[in-house]
Scaffold this motif. Structure first.
Motif, PDB file in Angstrom:
ATOM      1  N   LEU A   1     -36.783  -5.218  -6.569  1.00 45.06           N
ATOM      2  CA  LEU A   1     -35.808  -6.190  -6.075  1.00 45.06           C
ATOM      3  C   LEU A   1     -34.685  -5.501  -5.314  1.00 45.06           C
ATOM      4  CD1 LEU A   1     -35.626  -8.620  -9.124  1.00 45.06           C
ATOM      5  CD2 LEU A   1     -36.530  -9.118  -6.847  1.00 45.06           C
ATOM      6  N   ALA A   2     -34.260  -4.344  -5.792  1.00 47.96           N
ATOM      7  CA  ALA A   2     -33.226  -3.598  -5.074  1.00 47.96           C
ATOM      8  C   ALA A   2     -33.752  -3.137  -3.715  1.00 47.96           C
ATOM      9  CB  ALA A   2     -32.778  -2.400  -5.902  1.00 47.96           C
ATOM     10  N   THR A   3     -35.007  -2.711  -3.661  1.00 48.45           N
ATOM     11  CA  THR A   3     -35.600  -2.298  -2.388  1.00 48.45           C
ATOM     12  C   THR A   3     -35.741  -3.493  -1.452  1.00 48.45           C
ATOM     13  OG1 THR A   3     -36.809  -0.531  -3.499  1.00 48.45           O
ATOM     14  CG2 THR A   3     -37.601  -1.202  -1.334  1.00 48.45           C
ATOM     15  N   LEU A   4     -36.048  -4.662  -2.032  1.00 51.75           N
ATOM     16  CA  LEU A   4     -36.109  -5.881  -1.216  1.00 51.75           C
ATOM     17  C   LEU A   4     -34.744  -6.173  -0.602  1.00 51.75           C
ATOM     18  CD1 LEU A   4     -38.070  -8.174  -0.403  1.00 51.75           C
ATOM     19  CD2 LEU A   4     -37.151  -9.482  -2.332  1.00 51.75           C
ATOM     20  N   ALA A   5     -33.691  -5.942  -1.373  1.00 52.00           N
ATOM     21  CA  ALA A   5     -32.340  -6.130  -0.846  1.00 52.00           C
ATOM     22  C   ALA A   5     -32.056  -5.151   0.285  1.00 52.00           C
ATOM     23  CB  ALA A   5     -31.316  -5.946  -1.966  1.00 52.00           C
ATOM     24  N   VAL A   6     -32.522  -3.914   0.127  1.00 53.61           N
ATOM     25  CA  VAL A   6     -32.343  -2.922   1.186  1.00 53.61           C
ATOM     26  C   VAL A   6     -33.069  -3.364   2.461  1.00 53.61           C
ATOM     27  CG1 VAL A   6     -32.936  -0.570   1.902  1.00 53.61           C
ATOM     28  CG2 VAL A   6     -31.959  -0.986  -0.362  1.00 53.61           C
ATOM     29  N   LEU A   7     -34.280  -3.862   2.309  1.00 54.64           N
ATOM     30  CA  LEU A   7     -35.049  -4.328   3.464  1.00 54.64           C
ATOM     31  C   LEU A   7     -34.321  -5.460   4.187  1.00 54.64           C
ATOM     32  CD1 LEU A   7     -38.670  -4.323   1.980  1.00 54.64           C
ATOM     33  CD2 LEU A   7     -37.916  -3.014   3.974  1.00 54.64           C
ATOM     34  N   GLY A   8     -33.874  -6.450   3.430  1.00 50.43           N
ATOM     35  CA  GLY A   8     -33.239  -7.613   4.046  1.00 50.43           C
ATOM     36  C   GLY A   8     -31.878  -7.304   4.639  1.00 50.43           C
ATOM     37  N   LEU A   9     -31.004  -6.691   3.843  1.00 52.99           N
ATOM     38  CA  LEU A   9     -29.654  -6.422   4.326  1.00 52.99           C
ATOM     39  C   LEU A   9     -29.651  -5.329   5.395  1.00 52.99           C
ATOM     40  CD1 LEU A   9     -27.680  -6.636   0.960  1.00 52.99           C
ATOM     41  CD2 LEU A   9     -28.022  -8.402   2.696  1.00 52.99           C
ATOM     42  N   GLY A  10     -30.576  -4.358   5.272  1.00 52.34           N
ATOM     43  CA  GLY A  10     -30.692  -3.337   6.314  1.00 52.34           C
ATOM     44  C   GLY A  10     -31.128  -3.936   7.641  1.00 52.34           C
ATOM     45  N   SER A  11     -32.085  -4.859   7.587  1.00 52.24           N
ATOM     46  CA  SER A  11     -32.525  -5.538   8.812  1.00 52.24           C
ATOM     47  C   SER A  11     -31.387  -6.357   9.409  1.00 52.24           C
ATOM     48  CB  SER A  11     -33.722  -6.447   8.519  1.00 52.24           C
ATOM     49  OG  SER A  11     -34.825  -5.708   8.054  1.00 52.24           O
ATOM     50  N   LEU A  12     -30.611  -7.019   8.554  1.00 57.71           N
ATOM     51  CA  LEU A  12     -29.489  -7.825   9.033  1.00 57.71           C
ATOM     52  C   LEU A  12     -28.460  -6.948   9.740  1.00 57.71           C
ATOM     53  CD1 LEU A  12     -28.095 -10.590   9.094  1.00 57.71           C
ATOM     54  CD2 LEU A  12     -27.081 -10.044   6.869  1.00 57.71           C
ATOM     55  N   ALA A  13     -28.135  -5.803   9.134  1.00 53.50           N
ATOM     56  CA  ALA A  13     -27.174  -4.900   9.763  1.00 53.50           C
ATOM     57  C   ALA A  13     -27.724  -4.352  11.077  1.00 53.50           C
ATOM     58  CB  ALA A  13     -26.839  -3.750   8.804  1.00 53.50           C
ATOM     59  N   GLY A  14     -29.008  -3.988  11.089  1.00 52.57           N
ATOM     60  CA  GLY A  14     -29.621  -3.474  12.308  1.00 52.57           C
ATOM     61  C   GLY A  14     -29.617  -4.499  13.430  1.00 52.57           C
ATOM     62  N   LEU A  15     -29.889  -5.744  13.110  1.00 51.41           N
ATOM     63  CA  LEU A  15     -29.869  -6.804  14.119  1.00 51.41           C
ATOM     64  C   LEU A  15     -28.468  -6.976  14.695  1.00 51.41           C
ATOM     65  CD1 LEU A  15     -32.155  -9.415  12.341  1.00 51.41           C
ATOM     66  CD2 LEU A  15     -32.645  -8.296  14.528  1.00 51.41           C
ATOM     67  N   GLY A  16     -27.456  -6.822  13.835  1.00 54.89           N
ATOM     68  CA  GLY A  16     -26.079  -6.909  14.325  1.00 54.89           C
ATOM     69  C   GLY A  16     -25.753  -5.800  15.314  1.00 54.89           C
TER      70      GLY A  16
END
Length: 314
Positions: free
Chosen positions: A224-239
């Motif tokens: 679940l923590a890795t899932l958070a990294v995937l999602g929030l990392g993608s969000l930051a990258g898109l920004g």
């Protein structure tokens, strides 16, 4: 009577080290996948909208139904030609010059009212197709794109010219002007060549990103923590990618040249394409954000439950 020896305490540090290693590896893999996702969203958009002629004409072709823009474009083209006509055909006789000016104004009105005509809308779509062909090499073509942006608005100019000639009897000469216009200083050739090569990698990179994401979830013990990294990392990258896009658009807008027709058309097309990319990136950002929040909330809940499950020993 023999008793079994208690488990050695050395196993715990080894297990802890293995967990830390797996968590670190999962985080690195997750961040790499997230970075690829942030790049792949605009890459797939570019493949479907910029490289593809059908995609380009479908998106930008909606401007054919934007009557305020089309009226402004047609009126600007006629007004630009009218200044030349009045200057060339001025007689110095007051009433004759006024008649000429009135005819030119009527020509501008005719051009503005033409934009709802299906023939004009077809001419706009044809101009888009020609512009795309002039800038983006066809699949498999060995030709390099031109160094600077090329606009081919010949069909639109011819349609306006013919309509004004029929309605007012004034030849504004739009069909005689150079319909293929190069925007000096735009330097779009390098970007188009690089973008075409990158879009060819969109599908392979998508598979790589998916494999890295799955591997990250399999390697780590804290999924679940890795899932958070995937999602929030993608969000930051898109920004970050969106900030780069905005900066690039501002630079592109500054080199559109001084021709009012070119500037108006190119600026409106650029705005429309930026909005289309923004919609795609916003959709991806929502998906990434939801994924990240679900993973983060789940990780916090699991961590809290684990701590509550530990009972102090007497």
């Amino acid at each position: 009577m023999t008793s079994s020896a208690p488990p050695t305490s050395g196993h715990r540090p080894r297990r802890r080290s293995a967990t830390v290693l797996r968590t670190g590896l999962g985080t690195v893999l997750g961040l790499t996948a997230a970075a690829l996702v942030a790049v792949l969203v605009p890459l797939h958009w570019a493949q479907d909208t910029l490289v593809s002629k059908d995609g380009f004409t479908q998106v930008v072709g909606t401007l054919a139904e934007d009557e305020p823009f089309q009226e402004e474009l047609a009126r600007t083209a006629v007004d630009q030609a009218a200044e030349r006509i009045v200057g060339e055909r001025a007689t110095g006789v007051g009433f004759l010059d006024r008649m000429l000016e009135n005819a030119v104004r009527r020509a501008a009105d005719v051009a503005a009212g033409l934009t709802s005509d299906p023939a004009y809308q077809r001419a706009w779509t044809e101009s888009l197709a020609r512009t795309h062909e002039a800038n983006v090499p066809a699949d498999g073509a060995a030709d390099a794109p031109p160094q600077h942006l090329v606009l081919d608005i010949g069909p639109v100019l011819q349609e306006v010219d013919a309509a004004v000639q029929r309605a007012v009897g004034v030849d504004v000469g739009l069909a005689d002007r150079e319909s293929t216009i190069t925007v000096p200083g735009s330097n779009t050739g390098r970007l188009i060549a690089a973008g075409t090569r990158l879009t060819d990698l969109a599908v392979p990179l998508t598979w790589v990103a998916a494999a890295l994401a799955v591997l990250a979830l399999l390697v780590t013990r804290h999924r679940l923590a890795t899932l958070a990294v995937l999602g929030l990392g993608s969000l930051a990258g898109l920004g970050v990618v969106w900030l780069v896009v905005e900066e690039s658009v501002q630079r592109a807008s500054g080199v559109l040249g001084s021709d009012p027709v070119v500037r108006l058309a190119a600026d409106r097309v650029l705005t429309l394409l930026t909005g289309s990319l923004g919609e795609h990136m916003a959709t991806a950002a929502w998906a990434a954000g939801i994924t990240g929040v679900v993973g983060l909330v789940g990780a916090i809940a699991v961590s809290g439950g684990s701590r509550r499950g530990v009972r102090p020993t007497a």
